[in-house]
Write a protein that holds these residues in place. Structure first.
Motif, PDB file in Angstrom:
ATOM      1  N   ASP A 152      41.465 -28.365  10.951  1.00 47.89           N
ATOM      2  CA  ASP A 152      42.133 -27.072  10.984  1.00 47.89           C
ATOM      3  C   ASP A 152      43.641 -27.253  11.080  1.00 47.89           C
ATOM      4  OD1 ASP A 152      39.686 -25.816  10.888  1.00 47.89           O
ATOM      5  OD2 ASP A 152      39.547 -25.568  13.064  1.00 47.89           O
ATOM      6  N   ASN A 201      47.202 -24.938  11.897  1.00 51.29           N
ATOM      7  CA  ASN A 201      47.770 -23.674  12.355  1.00 51.29           C
ATOM      8  C   ASN A 201      49.054 -23.426  11.581  1.00 51.29           C
ATOM      9  OD1 ASN A 201      49.122 -21.590  13.848  1.00 51.29           O
ATOM     10  ND2 ASN A 201      47.783 -22.060  15.585  1.00 51.29           N
ATOM     11  N   GLU A 202      48.981 -22.528  10.601  1.00 53.66           N
ATOM     12  CA  GLU A 202      50.123 -22.246   9.731  1.00 53.66           C
ATOM     13  C   GLU A 202      50.682 -20.865  10.035  1.00 53.66           C
ATOM     14  OE1 GLU A 202      49.199 -21.740   5.608  1.00 53.66           O
ATOM     15  OE2 GLU A 202      51.128 -22.579   4.979  1.00 53.66           O
ATOM     16  N   LYS A 236      48.425 -18.668  11.921  1.00 52.93           N
ATOM     17  CA  LYS A 236      47.119 -18.411  11.324  1.00 52.93           C
ATOM     18  C   LYS A 236      46.381 -19.729  11.146  1.00 52.93           C
ATOM     19  CE  LYS A 236      44.849 -16.204   7.381  1.00 52.93           C
ATOM     20  NZ  LYS A 236      45.047 -15.444   6.106  1.00 52.93           N
ATOM     21  N   ARG A 268      43.929 -22.189   9.488  1.00 53.76           N
ATOM     22  CA  ARG A 268      43.335 -22.400   8.164  1.00 53.76           C
ATOM     23  C   ARG A 268      42.402 -23.607   8.221  1.00 53.76           C
ATOM     24  NH1 ARG A 268      45.778 -19.221   4.427  1.00 53.76           N
ATOM     25  NH2 ARG A 268      47.885 -18.452   4.861  1.00 53.76           N
ATOM     26  N   HIS A 269      41.219 -23.451   7.659  1.00 50.74           N
ATOM     27  CA  HIS A 269      40.216 -24.511   7.646  1.00 50.74           C
ATOM     28  C   HIS A 269      40.395 -25.347   6.373  1.00 50.74           C
ATOM     29  CE1 HIS A 269      38.351 -22.430  11.000  1.00 50.74           C
ATOM     30  NE2 HIS A 269      38.318 -21.328  10.271  1.00 50.74           N
ATOM     31  N   ILE A 270      40.746 -26.598   6.559  1.00 50.40           N
ATOM     32  CA  ILE A 270      41.036 -27.492   5.438  1.00 50.40           C
ATOM     33  C   ILE A 270      39.841 -28.410   5.198  1.00 50.40           C
ATOM     34  CG2 ILE A 270      42.639 -29.171   4.485  1.00 50.40           C
ATOM     35  CD1 ILE A 270      43.870 -26.440   5.052  1.00 50.40           C
ATOM     36  N   SER A 311      40.518 -12.631   2.012  1.00 50.94           N
ATOM     37  CA  SER A 311      39.755 -13.885   1.992  1.00 50.94           C
ATOM     38  C   SER A 311      39.570 -14.365   0.557  1.00 50.94           C
ATOM     39  CB  SER A 311      38.392 -13.688   2.671  1.00 50.94           C
ATOM     40  OG  SER A 311      38.539 -13.271   3.996  1.00 50.94           O
ATOM     41  N   ASP A 339      37.738 -17.723  -0.191  1.00 52.98           N
ATOM     42  CA  ASP A 339      36.336 -17.692   0.261  1.00 52.98           C
ATOM     43  C   ASP A 339      35.440 -16.840  -0.630  1.00 52.98           C
ATOM     44  OD1 ASP A 339      37.041 -19.300   2.367  1.00 52.98           O
ATOM     45  OD2 ASP A 339      37.395 -17.628   3.746  1.00 52.98           O
ATOM     46  N   LEU A 356      40.326 -24.938   0.838  1.00 51.71           N
ATOM     47  CA  LEU A 356      41.691 -25.451   0.839  1.00 51.71           C
ATOM     48  C   LEU A 356      41.651 -26.958   1.036  1.00 51.71           C
ATOM     49  CD1 LEU A 356      43.343 -22.774   3.157  1.00 51.71           C
ATOM     50  CD2 LEU A 356      43.400 -22.862   0.673  1.00 51.71           C
TER      51      LEU A 356
END
Length: 369
Positions: A87, A89-90, A93, A95-97, A168, A171, A209
């Protein structure tokens, strides 16, 4: 009328032949699997990550690894090796990489550089600003400034902007629609199978991502809608950066009617529009796009400022870093390096006062050193 129709049909046929001839240059699996393509792809893919042990091991035996990957590709073997999940934190937010292993990244790099991007980029609109050479957030913001200036010269500050955000986006990309889109460009079954494999790696729906192919898929997926807005609706002031887009017009009614048409287009592509982030803003009051706040002055000057949330987040970050500095767990050099990085990200915006005020928080470093 007959002469015009015949001329139109003749020119349309010439365009189709020209397009087919152009695409034939890239519709060849050898463009992906050749020794040269895979070797160069490995060199490109190692940029910025050559310090990793896995990359060094691959490059140490690059000729042997290139020959092995080529043999696997020609034999039709599955080159996918799973994901490395983490994960990030951008800007507040999470984001799951899902990053791929380096050998698979080499194949993706070869596919994207030698087939997908060369073939697709010629049909993308100019104002599609993401994940392309020579483009990025700065390009997208600069194009928006140009569109605002074009609008101001004709209508002044009177006008509206429709801001659209996909909910999303990665997704919810429909695999069937995406695969059908690529079949308009390529006929080589091996290219299509390889592309399909990278798409199916993320499950029955959506993309992840961390893969270069996902970025290419994401910029091309709504391309038909981009051309609908530009070509069929005649909108000049339109731009898109991945899942964020805007349309500028002097008529609010025009934007409302156009958005109703776009809803049907988005439904066809199985794209969901975010109701909270999609709205029409008055140009006189300013608006936010790509974390940047835009204003038009009475003289027509376009001001770009960091959005308030981004400034607040950076200020809180500096205060947390100063606390760690006083505790002795963070050096002054690390704090200054972090601040220089942030200030560089806003150097193309009207943020002189913001950066100056932020620097005052760091004066304690000079006082204590």
């Amino acid at each position: 009328m007959t002469r015009r129709k015949n001329r139109y049909n003749r020119r349309a046929l010439e365009r189709q032949k020209s397009k087919a001839q152009f695409l034939s240059n890239y519709d060849n699996f050898e463009n992906v699997a050749s020794y040269t393509a895979l070797y160069e792809a490995a060199r490109f893919a190692s940029r910025g990550v050559a310090w990793k042990a896995s990359v060094q091991r691959y490059l140490l035996n690059i000729l042997i690894n290139t020959a092995k990957i080529r043999a696997d590709l020609l034999a039709g073997k599955d080159v996918r090796q799973g994901f490395i999940c983490f994960d990030v934190n951008e800007r507040g937010k999470v984001r799951h990489i899902r990053s791929v292993h380096f050998p698979e990244r080499v194949v993706q790099k070869s596919l994207c550089n030698n087939v997908l991007m060369p073939a697709l980029s010629h049909n993308l609109i100019m104002d599609n600003g993401a994940s392309q050479k020579g483009k990025g957030t700065k390009f997208a913001l600069d194009r928006l400034v140009q569109h605002l200036r074009w609008h101001y010269r004709r209508y002044g500050k009177e006008g509206y902007i429709l801001l659209i955000d996909f909910k999303s986006y990665f997704d919810n990309i429909n695999h069937s629609i995406l695969k059908e889109y690529y079949r308009q460009y390529f006929k080589d079954e091996k290219i299509l199978k390889l592309t399909d494999d990278f798409v199916d790696a993320f499950g029955e729906k959506g993309l992840g991502l961390g893969s270069e192919t996902s970025q290419i898929h994401a910029i091309a997926y709504p391309n038909t809608i981009d051309h609908f807005i530009k070509d069929q609706c005649g909108v000049k002031c339109y731009g898109r950066y991945m899942d964020d887009s805007y349309i500028i017009s002097d008529s609010k009614e025009f934007l409302l009617n156009l958005f109703e048409k776009l809803k049907a287009k988005y439904t066809e592509l199985d794209i969901t529009v975010s109701p909270k982030k999609t709205f029409i803003a008055d140009l006189k009051h300013g608006f936010t796009f790509l974390k940047t706040r835009f204003y038009i002055t009475d003289t027509g000057k376009i001001l770009k400022r960091p959005c308030r949330k981004a400034v607040t987040r950076e200020r809180r970050k500096i205060k947390r870093q100063l606390k760690l500095y006083r505790e002795g767990s963070l050096s002054a050099k690390d704090i200054l390096t972090s601040f220089v990085s942030w200030s560089g990200s806003v150097k193309h915006k009207n943020a002189y006062k913001t950066v100056t005020e932020m620097k005052k928080l760091l004066e304690v470093l000079d006082d204590e050193s």
